[in-house]
Motif scaffolding. Structure first.
Motif, PDB file in Angstrom:
ATOM      1  N   ILE A 255       0.833  -1.201   0.000  1.00 34.49           N
ATOM      2  CA  ILE A 255       0.000   0.000   0.000  1.00 34.49           C
ATOM      3  C   ILE A 255       0.870   1.253   0.000  1.00 34.49           C
ATOM      4  O   ILE A 255       0.612   2.216  -0.744  1.00 34.49           O
ATOM      5  CB  ILE A 255      -0.953  -0.002   1.210  1.00 34.49           C
ATOM      6  N   SER A 256       1.911   1.251   0.815  1.00 33.75           N
ATOM      7  CA  SER A 256       2.771   2.437   0.931  1.00 33.75           C
ATOM      8  C   SER A 256       3.513   2.725  -0.372  1.00 33.75           C
ATOM      9  O   SER A 256       3.575   3.885  -0.810  1.00 33.75           O
ATOM     10  CB  SER A 256       3.759   2.267   2.090  1.00 33.75           C
ATOM     11  N   VAL A 257       4.074   1.685  -1.002  1.00 32.16           N
ATOM     12  CA  VAL A 257       4.784   1.938  -2.261  1.00 32.16           C
ATOM     13  C   VAL A 257       3.802   2.335  -3.358  1.00 32.16           C
ATOM     14  O   VAL A 257       4.144   3.108  -4.265  1.00 32.16           O
ATOM     15  CB  VAL A 257       5.632   0.717  -2.690  1.00 32.16           C
ATOM     16  N   GLY A 258       2.563   1.830  -3.285  1.00 31.90           N
ATOM     17  CA  GLY A 258       1.548   2.255  -4.244  1.00 31.90           C
ATOM     18  C   GLY A 258       1.225   3.729  -4.101  1.00 31.90           C
ATOM     19  O   GLY A 258       1.049   4.453  -5.098  1.00 31.90           O
ATOM     20  N   MET A 259       1.140   4.208  -2.871  1.00 30.95           N
ATOM     21  CA  MET A 259       0.873   5.626  -2.624  1.00 30.95           C
ATOM     22  C   MET A 259       2.019   6.494  -3.147  1.00 30.95           C
ATOM     23  O   MET A 259       1.783   7.545  -3.767  1.00 30.95           O
ATOM     24  CB  MET A 259       0.667   5.857  -1.127  1.00 30.95           C
ATOM     25  N   ILE A 260       3.241   6.057  -2.897  1.00 28.08           N
ATOM     26  CA  ILE A 260       4.400   6.832  -3.360  1.00 28.08           C
ATOM     27  C   ILE A 260       4.475   6.820  -4.885  1.00 28.08           C
ATOM     28  O   ILE A 260       4.720   7.849  -5.522  1.00 28.08           O
ATOM     29  CB  ILE A 260       5.692   6.268  -2.734  1.00 28.08           C
TER      30      ILE A 260
ATOM     31  N   ALA B   5       2.393  10.254   4.012  1.00 27.21           N
ATOM     32  CA  ALA B   5       1.693   9.108   4.596  1.00 27.21           C
ATOM     33  C   ALA B   5       2.323   7.800   4.139  1.00 27.21           C
ATOM     34  O   ALA B   5       2.519   6.872   4.939  1.00 27.21           O
ATOM     35  CB  ALA B   5       0.218   9.150   4.205  1.00 27.21           C
ATOM     36  N   GLY B   6       2.659   7.710   2.853  1.00 25.22           N
ATOM     37  CA  GLY B   6       3.316   6.509   2.343  1.00 25.22           C
ATOM     38  C   GLY B   6       4.664   6.282   2.986  1.00 25.22           C
ATOM     39  O   GLY B   6       5.026   5.148   3.327  1.00 25.22           O
ATOM     40  N   GLY B   7       5.419   7.372   3.188  1.00 23.37           N
ATOM     41  CA  GLY B   7       6.729   7.253   3.822  1.00 23.37           C
ATOM     42  C   GLY B   7       6.635   6.816   5.268  1.00 23.37           C
ATOM     43  O   GLY B   7       7.445   6.010   5.741  1.00 23.37           O
ATOM     44  N   MET B   8       5.627   7.318   5.992  1.00 23.14           N
ATOM     45  CA  MET B   8       5.447   6.912   7.394  1.00 23.14           C
ATOM     46  C   MET B   8       4.997   5.460   7.493  1.00 23.14           C
ATOM     47  O   MET B   8       5.429   4.715   8.388  1.00 23.14           O
ATOM     48  CB  MET B   8       4.434   7.829   8.081  1.00 23.14           C
ATOM     49  N   MET B   9       4.140   5.030   6.584  1.00 23.80           N
ATOM     50  CA  MET B   9       3.721   3.624   6.566  1.00 23.80           C
ATOM     51  C   MET B   9       4.906   2.720   6.258  1.00 23.80           C
ATOM     52  O   MET B   9       5.048   1.631   6.824  1.00 23.80           O
ATOM     53  CB  MET B   9       2.611   3.423   5.536  1.00 23.80           C
TER      54      MET B   9
ATOM     55  N   PHE C 243       9.322  -1.151   8.105  1.00 24.19           N
ATOM     56  CA  PHE C 243      10.725  -1.392   8.431  1.00 24.19           C
ATOM     57  C   PHE C 243      10.911  -1.566   9.936  1.00 24.19           C
ATOM     58  O   PHE C 243      11.766  -2.343  10.379  1.00 24.19           O
ATOM     59  CB  PHE C 243      11.590  -0.243   7.913  1.00 24.19           C
ATOM     60  N   ALA C 244      10.113  -0.833  10.728  1.00 21.94           N
ATOM     61  CA  ALA C 244      10.175  -0.992  12.183  1.00 21.94           C
ATOM     62  C   ALA C 244       9.712  -2.381  12.595  1.00 21.94           C
ATOM     63  O   ALA C 244      10.258  -2.978  13.534  1.00 21.94           O
ATOM     64  CB  ALA C 244       9.319   0.075  12.859  1.00 21.94           C
ATOM     65  N   LEU C 245       8.716  -2.932  11.897  1.00 18.73           N
ATOM     66  CA  LEU C 245       8.279  -4.302  12.160  1.00 18.73           C
ATOM     67  C   LEU C 245       9.391  -5.291  11.839  1.00 18.73           C
ATOM     68  O   LEU C 245       9.653  -6.218  12.614  1.00 18.73           O
ATOM     69  CB  LEU C 245       7.032  -4.618  11.331  1.00 18.73           C
ATOM     70  N   LYS C 246      10.051  -5.099  10.700  1.00 17.09           N
ATOM     71  CA  LYS C 246      11.149  -5.994  10.331  1.00 17.09           C
ATOM     72  C   LYS C 246      12.305  -5.888  11.324  1.00 17.09           C
ATOM     73  O   LYS C 246      12.973  -6.885  11.622  1.00 17.09           O
ATOM     74  CB  LYS C 246      11.662  -5.664   8.921  1.00 17.09           C
TER      75      LYS C 246
ATOM     76  N   ALA D  31      12.107  16.092   4.665  1.00 13.46           N
ATOM     77  CA  ALA D  31      13.440  15.749   5.173  1.00 13.46           C
ATOM     78  C   ALA D  31      13.343  15.124   6.561  1.00 13.46           C
ATOM     79  O   ALA D  31      12.556  15.570   7.412  1.00 13.46           O
ATOM     80  CB  ALA D  31      14.325  16.997   5.212  1.00 13.46           C
ATOM     81  N   ASN D  32      14.127  14.066   6.771  1.00 11.00           N
ATOM     82  CA  ASN D  32      14.211  13.361   8.060  1.00 11.00           C
ATOM     83  C   ASN D  32      12.841  12.892   8.553  1.00 11.00           C
ATOM     84  O   ASN D  32      12.522  12.975   9.747  1.00 11.00           O
ATOM     85  CB  ASN D  32      14.866  14.268   9.113  1.00 11.00           C
ATOM     86  N   LEU D  33      12.061  12.376   7.638  1.00  8.90           N
ATOM     87  CA  LEU D  33      10.701  11.929   7.931  1.00  8.90           C
ATOM     88  C   LEU D  33      10.700  10.838   9.002  1.00  8.90           C
ATOM     89  O   LEU D  33      11.354   9.809   8.872  1.00  8.90           O
ATOM     90  CB  LEU D  33      10.058  11.390   6.650  1.00  8.90           C
ATOM     91  N   GLY D  34       9.963  11.059  10.084  1.00  6.92           N
ATOM     92  CA  GLY D  34       9.769  10.055  11.120  1.00  6.92           C
ATOM     93  C   GLY D  34      10.889   9.915  12.117  1.00  6.92           C
ATOM     94  O   GLY D  34      10.754   9.148  13.100  1.00  6.92           O
TER      95      GLY D  34
END
Length: 505
Positions: free
Chosen positions: A174-179, A208-212, A217-220, A272-275
């Motif tokens: 979903i996130s890469v689709g949004m981006i 939103a896509g970048g935060m998702m 990545f946080a899950l991994k 810049a520096n998202l999240g």
């Protein structure tokens, strides 16, 4: 193009396919071919490490499609570091496995090699969608490896692992689709060029896509609150699988480094520096939770599994602060903690095999055979993991502490790491004293013999904490250069203009 970039992918792929068709061959032949494949993989990663040491970027474009189109592999210092880290780890895990842990599943070696292929694709790919593909390849293989050995003890943690990662995969798509809907590309170099130009409503969609993506990545990486699946899953896995899984959380950390320094770095404009503001406190809480879990562990494998959580927090804290020195220190620590944790998983299995029905539980039991050898291995691993001098964990944590600049973040980082290290020492001291020195009367019936393969594999991984200290200068120079390269993305962006056909073989 440099065809060496395909070697870390093709070698385990071909080796895994060969293992699939050799399922009914004698196990000695399957083991020989498996070890030979892993050795070849290590050789190829050494070649790539040498190539990357000139600070250049190397590109391989499948089908000769000019980036950003098509599938591209990109080699730089960070990718080379992760490749050789994984190859060395895989060799000793494989060596341990052929001591008997690979029995009971004819496709163990095939799954093991496919797992390595997925890891190597993740480290080399220059495209977000192919990063998703790499995650799926290594995860499918990891599902099989996690269930290796059978039993309900592995089924429930394995189910949690599968469900959470399937959810993560869906969020990733979903996130890469949004981006992609905004930028029209998923090539990371092309994204780094296009995202700073985004304005208006499209900016919120990409944000939103970048935060998702950061959540995935946080899950991994097993960042809190997405880390509670890990201790049970790792503790119930067979020893060589748990040891190999020590690098799995580092894939998420690698993805954060790659994507959020290149695509959402200082030059990303409003994104810049998202999240990163969220990442730093979560990293410290993760470290704290890992220490609490280690103090409450009732067996050695669970203790080591919580050490993985501790290492995740320790790694992500300096990464979130975003300094070049902090990234270099984190990479130094990444090498140390991955090999040390893997070695401790193998040592815990050797201890369990020598203690009869007591296994690796932290309880008193009759004196075990080979107690001196195993206690020394555990001591070295524990000292390195806790960050005590004179082993690699101490120097790595010292570099992390020195990398911070005065301010509130420095106070929090120093406090959490130092207090956490103190209680980690207590956790290992408690476990070691009970398991190795508090014995009861009696004898252990039929302890398994301590084989040469398993002893060498466990000893070698633990000994790497000493070797890292001996090579601290060159390793530190390499991580410094890697961090400098990550903070200067102009070289990476030049792959968009690099010729895809050349005489470089």
């Amino acid at each position: 193009m440099n065809h060496w970039l395909t070697a870390p992918i093709l070698i385990p792929l071909l080796g895994g396919i060969l293992q699939v068709f050799m399922g009914y061959a004698p196990i000695s032949l399957r083991r020989t071919i498996a070890i030979a494949t892993t050795v070849l993989l290590l050789v190829s990663t050494i070649v790539l490490l040498v190539l990357a040491s000139d600070d250049g970027y190397r590109l391989y474009a499948f089908g000769n499609w000019q980036p950003p189109f098509g599938i591209v592999l990109v080699l730089d210092r960070l990718a080379a570091l992760m490749l050789i880290l994984t190859a060395i780890l895989a060799l000793f895990c494989h060596l341990f496995a052929i001591g008997g842990a690979d029995e009971g599943n004819r496709q163990f070696h095939a799954l093991f090699l496919f797992q390595l292929m997925g890891l190597n694709i993740a480290f080399l790919t220059g495209d977000l969608f192919n990063l998703f593909v790499a995650f799926e390849v290594l995860l499918i293989a990891s599902y099989g490896l996690l269930m290796h050995g059978g039993g309900t003890a592995r089924t429930v943690p394995g189910l949690h692992y599968v469900v959470l990662n399937l959810i993560g995969s869906a969020v990733f798509l979903i996130s890469v689709g949004m981006i992609y809907s905004v930028t029209g590309t998923l090539n990371m170099a092309d994204l780094a060029v296009k995202i700073p130009r985004i304005q208006g409503e499209s900016l919120n969609l990409v944000k939103a896509g970048g935060m998702m993506l950061l959540v995935v990545f946080a899950l991994k990486a097993a960042l809190i609150p997405l880390c509670f699946w890990l201790p049970k899953a790792y503790a119930k896995a067979t020893a060589p699988v748990a040891a190999l899984f020590a690098v799995m959380t580092k894939v998420g950390i690698y993805a954060i480094l790659r994507v959020y320094l290149l695509v959402f770095g200082d030059d990303a404009g409003e994104l810049a520096n998202l999240g990163m503001d969220w990442l730093f406190p979560l990293a410290l809480i993760t470290l704290t939770m890992g220490v609490i879990g280690a103090l409450g562990a009732d067996n050695l494998k669970t203790l080591v599994a919580w050490q993985v959580i501790i290492s995740v927090g320790t790694l992500l804290a300096p990464i979130a602060l975003g300094s070049e020195a902090g990234i270099s220190a984190a990479l130094f620590y990444l090498l140390s903690t991955t090999w040390t944790v893997a070695g401790l998983f193998l040592v815990a299995e050797l201890v369990a095999n020598q203690r009869g029905t007591a296994g690796d539980r932290i309880i008193t039991a009759p004196k075990m055979r080979n107690r001196t050898f195993l206690s020394v291995l555990f001591l070295i691993g524990a000292v390195a993991a806790a960050g005590l001098p004179p082993l690699s964990g101490f120097f790595a944590k010292l570099l992390i502490l020195k990398s911070t600049t005065p301010g509130p973040e420095m106070a929090w980082l120093w406090s959490v790491i130092l207090i956490g290290s103190f209680f980690t020492v207590i956790a290992y001291s408690r476990a070691g004293s009970i398991v190795f020195w508090r014995t009861v009367e009696g004898h252990i019936e039929k302890p398994e013999p301590l084989g040469g393969n398993v002893s060498v594999a466990a000893g070698a991984l633990v000994a790497l904490s000493v070797i890292i200290v001996a090579l601290a200068g060159p390793i530190s120079d390499y991580t410094d250069a890697t961090a400098a390269q990550l903070f200067n993305p102009d070289g990476y962006l030049q792959i968009l203009e690099a010729p895809v056909v050349s005489e470089d073989k």
